[in-house]
Design an enzyme around this catalytic site. Structure first.
Site, short mmCIF file in Angstrom:
data_model
loop_
_atom_site.label_atom_id
_atom_site.label_comp_id
_atom_site.label_asym_id
_atom_site.label_seq_id
_atom_site.Cartn_x
_atom_site.Cartn_y
_atom_site.Cartn_z
N SER A 1 39.89 49.78 35.94
CA SER A 1 39.87 49.37 34.54
C SER A 1 40.81 50.24 33.69
O SER A 1 42.01 50.29 33.96
CB SER A 1 38.42 49.43 34.02
OG SER A 1 38.31 48.77 32.78
N ASP B 1 35.45 38.26 35.92
CA ASP B 1 35.35 39.60 35.35
C ASP B 1 35.01 39.43 33.88
O ASP B 1 35.76 38.78 33.13
CB ASP B 1 36.70 40.32 35.51
CG ASP B 1 36.69 41.76 35.03
OD1 ASP B 1 35.96 42.08 34.08
OD2 ASP B 1 37.47 42.58 35.58
N HIS C 1 33.45 43.06 37.28
CA HIS C 1 34.42 44.08 36.86
C HIS C 1 34.33 45.38 37.65
O HIS C 1 35.34 45.90 38.11
CB HIS C 1 34.24 44.37 35.36
CG HIS C 1 35.23 45.35 34.84
ND1 HIS C 1 36.58 45.09 34.84
CD2 HIS C 1 35.08 46.60 34.33
CE1 HIS C 1 37.23 46.12 34.32
NE2 HIS C 1 36.35 47.05 34.02
#
Length: 270
Positions: free
Chosen positions: A93, A194, A224
């Site tokens: 991320s 996601d 995610h």
């Protein structure tokens, strides 16, 4: 402030190939700990730091910005380079954005990168409101624990401090400009479903980096936080194969450093 249980940083002294792992925004090393341990068990030297303002309470994060988070991983990378012959950087991320900037700035000192659901932009109308809204509203709902696997939990904050979110928005803009400077081999793994980072972010990264050795893998059974989800083992295996291809002999401990991983139990926010 005491660190949340499970959010401690992790380090392991292994061989002459090192890996730096970068966790995500409002998250903690816990989200990458199984990945780090997998690599450590295979003899690699591993560093998984706790980013400033993370892993304690969201009020601590309110006092930090992207410069603090980037400075931490930059220091860790330089330390690994002094210790190891070759270093790889992995990130999830926002940690993916940190990884990409390290690659852009450090060039040949980074042998390759692996990014999982990398974030590239703060999306939606809220992004445009952040510069003003952060002075009126302190937090919004959290982003953690987007995990498909039953019982999966990510250790992190249940609130997003908006001063930090505004800094993150500025950081993404900076990294986007720097993406063409990324030339290292890259493995990008993404989840088609996601709920935090849309597919457009990975597509943007893939379209703008200058790397010629690029592999994209879809994580069909994960959301995610894929490193704690159903596809975690595939991430671990693919990333280790990526290192082994680029650094034959990786994991061979020629230093006599032993096979003991360590976690640190204290940290300070801000």
């Amino acid at each position: 402030m005491p660190v949340l249980p499970g959010a401690e940083p992790y380090r392991h002294e292994g061989g002459e190939v090192g890996v730096l792992l970068c966790h995500g925004f409002t998250g903690s090393p816990q989200s990458l700990r199984p990945w780090a341990e997998y690599l450590a068990e295979r003899g690699l030297t591993v560093a998984l730091p706790l980013l400033p303002g993370h892993g304690t309470r969201w009020e601590d994060m309110q006092l930090t910005g992207w410069q603090d988070w980037y400075a931490e991983v930059d220091r860790e990378l330089r330390a690994l380079r002094r210790r190891c012959a070759r270093v790889f950087v992995f990130g999830l991320s926002m940690g993916g954005a940190l990884t990409l900037r390290l690659a852009a700035k450090h060039g040949d000192d980074v042998s390759g990168i692996v990014v999982v659901n990398p974030a590239n932009k703060v999306h939606g109308l809220s992004a445009y409101a952040l510069p003003m809204l952060r002075h009126v509203v302190r937090t919004t709902k959290g982003l953690t624990s987007d995990i498909k696997k039953e019982g999966g939990v990510e250790v992190g904050y249940d609130r997003v401090p908006l001063h930090a979110a505004h800094s993150l928005r500025n950081f993404f803009r900076l990294v986007d400009v720097e993406l063409p400077q990324v030339t290292q081999p890259m493995l990008l793994l993404r989840s088609p479903e996601d709920h935090v980072v849309p597919p457009a972010d990975s597509a943007r990264v893939l379209s703008r980096v200058s790397s010629r050795d690029v592999t994209e893998i879809l994580l069909e059974q994960s959301y995610h936080v894929a490193t704690l989800d159903n596809d975690a083992e595939r991430i671990f295996e693919e990333s280790y194969a990526f290192i082994a291809r680029l650094a034959p002999g990786a994991g061979e401990d020629t230093t006599g450093a032993g096979q003991v991983g360590t976690q640190e139990g204290t940290a300070t926010g801000g």
